[in-house]
Design a protein around this motif. Structure first.
Motif, PDB file in Angstrom:
ATOM      1  N   GLY A 239      23.800  -0.847 126.187  1.00 51.96           N
ATOM      2  CA  GLY A 239      25.025  -0.593 125.449  1.00 51.96           C
ATOM      3  C   GLY A 239      25.358  -1.765 124.545  1.00 51.96           C
ATOM      4  O   GLY A 239      24.511  -2.629 124.280  1.00 51.96           O
ATOM      5  N   GLU A 253      35.824  -3.879 122.931  1.00 53.30           N
ATOM      6  CA  GLU A 253      35.477  -2.543 123.414  1.00 53.30           C
ATOM      7  C   GLU A 253      34.011  -2.511 123.812  1.00 53.30           C
ATOM      8  O   GLU A 253      33.161  -3.027 123.083  1.00 53.30           O
ATOM      9  CB  GLU A 253      35.755  -1.492 122.340  1.00 53.30           C
ATOM     10  CG  GLU A 253      37.237  -1.394 121.965  1.00 53.30           C
ATOM     11  CD  GLU A 253      37.496  -0.365 120.885  1.00 53.30           C
ATOM     12  OE1 GLU A 253      38.394   0.467 121.058  1.00 53.30           O
ATOM     13  OE2 GLU A 253      36.786  -0.401 119.862  1.00 53.30           O
ATOM     14  N   PHE A 255      30.723  -0.171 124.866  1.00 54.33           N
ATOM     15  CA  PHE A 255      30.156   1.166 124.730  1.00 54.33           C
ATOM     16  C   PHE A 255      28.827   1.240 125.474  1.00 54.33           C
ATOM     17  O   PHE A 255      28.081   0.247 125.536  1.00 54.33           O
ATOM     18  CB  PHE A 255      29.916   1.501 123.257  1.00 54.33           C
ATOM     19  CG  PHE A 255      31.169   1.546 122.424  1.00 54.33           C
ATOM     20  CD1 PHE A 255      31.795   2.752 122.159  1.00 54.33           C
ATOM     21  CD2 PHE A 255      31.728   0.379 121.912  1.00 54.33           C
ATOM     22  CE1 PHE A 255      32.948   2.810 121.386  1.00 54.33           C
ATOM     23  CE2 PHE A 255      32.884   0.420 121.142  1.00 54.33           C
ATOM     24  CZ  PHE A 255      33.499   1.635 120.883  1.00 54.33           C
ATOM     25  N   ASP A 256      28.511   2.432 126.001  1.00 54.22           N
ATOM     26  CA  ASP A 256      27.180   2.617 126.587  1.00 54.22           C
ATOM     27  C   ASP A 256      26.205   2.972 125.468  1.00 54.22           C
ATOM     28  O   ASP A 256      26.582   3.058 124.291  1.00 54.22           O
ATOM     29  CB  ASP A 256      27.196   3.664 127.699  1.00 54.22           C
ATOM     30  CG  ASP A 256      27.554   5.068 127.218  1.00 54.22           C
ATOM     31  OD1 ASP A 256      27.441   5.352 126.005  1.00 54.22           O
ATOM     32  OD2 ASP A 256      27.952   5.898 128.056  1.00 54.22           O
ATOM     33  N   HIS A 259      26.947   5.618 122.964  1.00 51.26           N
ATOM     34  CA  HIS A 259      28.098   5.331 122.107  1.00 51.26           C
ATOM     35  C   HIS A 259      29.424   5.815 122.693  1.00 51.26           C
ATOM     36  O   HIS A 259      30.396   6.025 121.970  1.00 51.26           O
ATOM     37  CB  HIS A 259      27.904   5.904 120.694  1.00 51.26           C
ATOM     38  CG  HIS A 259      26.565   5.585 120.113  1.00 51.26           C
ATOM     39  ND1 HIS A 259      26.206   4.308 119.740  1.00 51.26           N
ATOM     40  CD2 HIS A 259      25.485   6.384 119.884  1.00 51.26           C
ATOM     41  CE1 HIS A 259      24.962   4.326 119.288  1.00 51.26           C
ATOM     42  NE2 HIS A 259      24.501   5.574 119.374  1.00 51.26           N
ATOM     43  N   LYS A 260      29.456   5.971 124.000  1.00 52.87           N
ATOM     44  CA  LYS A 260      30.691   6.336 124.687  1.00 52.87           C
ATOM     45  C   LYS A 260      31.400   5.055 125.121  1.00 52.87           C
ATOM     46  O   LYS A 260      30.801   4.198 125.766  1.00 52.87           O
ATOM     47  CB  LYS A 260      30.391   7.199 125.913  1.00 52.87           C
ATOM     48  CG  LYS A 260      31.638   7.567 126.705  1.00 52.87           C
ATOM     49  CD  LYS A 260      31.265   8.364 127.957  1.00 52.87           C
ATOM     50  CE  LYS A 260      32.503   8.672 128.796  1.00 52.87           C
ATOM     51  NZ  LYS A 260      32.141   9.404 130.049  1.00 52.87           N
ATOM     52  N   ARG A 261      32.677   4.940 124.758  1.00 54.99           N
ATOM     53  CA  ARG A 261      33.439   3.760 125.158  1.00 54.99           C
ATOM     54  C   ARG A 261      33.711   3.811 126.652  1.00 54.99           C
ATOM     55  O   ARG A 261      34.267   4.787 127.164  1.00 54.99           O
ATOM     56  CB  ARG A 261      34.751   3.688 124.390  1.00 54.99           C
ATOM     57  CG  ARG A 261      35.523   2.392 124.647  1.00 54.99           C
ATOM     58  CD  ARG A 261      36.717   2.267 123.726  1.00 54.99           C
ATOM     59  NE  ARG A 261      37.628   3.397 123.905  1.00 54.99           N
ATOM     60  CZ  ARG A 261      38.522   3.765 123.009  1.00 54.99           C
ATOM     61  NH1 ARG A 261      38.609   3.124 121.861  1.00 54.99           N
ATOM     62  NH2 ARG A 261      39.330   4.789 123.251  1.00 54.99           N
ATOM     63  N   THR A 264      37.690  -1.322 127.832  1.00 59.54           N
ATOM     64  CA  THR A 264      38.417  -2.016 126.769  1.00 59.54           C
ATOM     65  C   THR A 264      39.174  -3.186 127.382  1.00 59.54           C
ATOM     66  O   THR A 264      39.815  -3.039 128.426  1.00 59.54           O
ATOM     67  CB  THR A 264      39.422  -1.083 126.064  1.00 59.54           C
ATOM     68  OG1 THR A 264      38.719   0.015 125.473  1.00 59.54           O
ATOM     69  CG2 THR A 264      40.181  -1.830 124.964  1.00 59.54           C
TER      70      THR A 264
END
Length: 323
Positions: A239, A253, A255-256, A259-261, A264
Motif C-alpha cells: 500500500g 492517509e 491506502f492498501d 487504493h482503499k483508504r 487516517t
C-alpha cells in the motif's frame, strides 16, 4: 525560557504568533530599523525592542535567540549570539553553504552553546507518527517516495537574489530533502537532478532523485514560480501513505494496494506548529545539551553538503561560496 528574535519579517511574525500563547517566553525583538522593531513588539506584546542586534544578544534576560533573517545572514547573526553565550534556534536553510554550517557548529561546540536548525517539521508529533506507521508494516516494505513543495513566490526579492541565497532549493527543496531523509535515511548512493534557472542564476524549479544503497528511490521537486499539491507519498508493496503538506503535515492517509483508504491520522490541535521546535529547545537547555537528538548538527551539516553538491551540478552560485 525568554526568547529574543533577530529579524522582524514574516517568519519572525509566525514565531511571535506562536509564542504569544506562552507569555513567559515572549521577550525581545531586534531589527536594524528601531521603528520596525517597536511596531513588531507592540503588535505581538514583546517587552523589549532593539534597533541593533548587538543590543539583543547582550541582554542578560535573553535565553534563546531565534534567527529569522535571510539565509545569507544566518552565519553572521547566529555567530553574534553564540559569541555572547546565547543559545540559538536558526531558521532553515541553516546557512548559505556547508562551509558556513561547519563554522557555526564548531563555534557552538567550542563554546558549549546550544545550536539547532529550525526545521520545524522534524519536531511535529504527526511527522514522528509517520515513522511509526512505516515501522508497523501497514504499507509493507517502503520502496519509493515522492515529495513536492512549490509556491508562487517569485515576487519576493528574498527568493530571487543570489546575494540573499535565493532559489527554490534552499527555501523549499530543503523540506523535501528532509522528508526523504526522515523516512528513507541517508544511505544514498546516487543523485540525479536538473533545474531551470532564472536570468540571474538562481534555481526557479528543480527535480532531484535519490537512489539508495538498498534500492529505494526518492523523487523531490520544488519551485518558486508555480504552485503544487505539497504532498508527500511513500509507496510500499502492500500500500502507500499520503501526507498532506510535507512542510506542515495536517493529515496522513494510508491506502492498501487496491487504493482503499484503511487509516487516517490527523494532527492534534496546536497553535502554529512552531511550538514543537520551541519545546525542543527548552528541553535541551534544561538538560544542558548543545544539540538536539532530533535535528543533530551532523544531519544539518550533511543536508547543507547535499545542497552544495546540487548547486554545483546546476551552476547555481552564491557570492559567499567564494569567500
Amino acid at each position: 525560557m525568554r526568547i529574543g528574535i533577530i529579524g522582524a519579517g514574516s517568519i519572525a511574525s509566525k514565531m511571535a504568533d506562536t509564542i504569544q500563547h506562552f507569555p513567559e517566553m515572549r521577550y525581545a525583538v531586534a531589527s536594524r530599523d528601531l521603528a520596525r522593531a517597536r511596531t513588531f513588539a507592540d503588535q505581538w506584546g514583546f517587552e523589549k525592542a532593539y534597533g541593533a542586534y548587538e543590543e539583543l544578544v547582550t541582554d542578560g534576560k535573553v535565553d534563546l535567540v531565534y534567527v529569522a533573517t535571510p539565509h545569507s545572514h544566518h552565519l553572521a547573526h547566529a555567530s553574534l549570539a553564540i559569541e555572547h553565550g546565547k543559545a540559538v534556534l536558526c531558521e532553515k536553510a541553516f546557512t548559505a553553504n556547508a562551509r558556513q554550517a561547519k563554522q557555526l557548529i564548531n563555534m557552538a561546540r567550542q563554546r558549549g552553546v546550544f545550536l539547532m536548525e529550525a526545521m520545524w517539521t522534524r519536531f511535529m508529533p504527526l511527522s514522528q507518527k509517520i515513522g511509526k506507521v512505516l515501522e508497523s508494516g501497514v504499507i509493507g516494505e517502503p520502496r519509493m517516495l515522492s515529495a513536492s513543495l512549490c509556491y508562487e513566490v517569485s515576487h519576493k526579492a528574498r527568493v530571487m537574489q543570489p546575494e540573499l541565497c535565493g532559489g527554490a532549493l534552499l527555501d523549499l527543496g530543503v523540506y523535501g530533502i528532509n522528508f526523504a531523509r526522515m523516512y528513507f535515511g541517508g544511505d544514498i548512493k546516487e543523485i540525479h537532478s536538473s533545474c531551470v534557472k532564472s536570468e540571474v542564476g538562481i534555481d526557479l524549479r528543480n527535480n532531484i532523485t535519490f537512489v539508495y544503497a538498498d534500492g529505494k528511490m526518492a523523487t523531490i521537486s520544488s519551485a518558486i514560480d508555480c504552485a503544487s499539491d505539497r504532498r508527500g507519498v511513500i509507496y510500499g508493496d502492500k500500500g502507500y501513505l499520503v501526507v498532506d503538506n510535507i512542510n506542515n503535515p495536517r493529515r496522513v492517509e494510508i491506502f492498501d494496494k487496491m487504493h482503499k483508504r484503511v487509516l487516517t491520522h490527523v494532527a492534534a490541535s496546536r497553535t502554529t506548529g512552531y511550538e514543537h521546535e520551541i519545546f525542543e529547545c527548552e528541553n535541551a537547555l534544561r538538560l544542558g545539551r548543545v544539540e538536539s537528538p532530533t535535528m543533530t548538527h551532523a544531519e544539518t551539516y550533511t543536508i547543507m553538503r547535499l545542497m552544495d553538491y546540487l548547486r554545483k551540478e546546476w551552476g547555481v552560485v552564491f557570492p559567499m561560496d567564494s569567500e
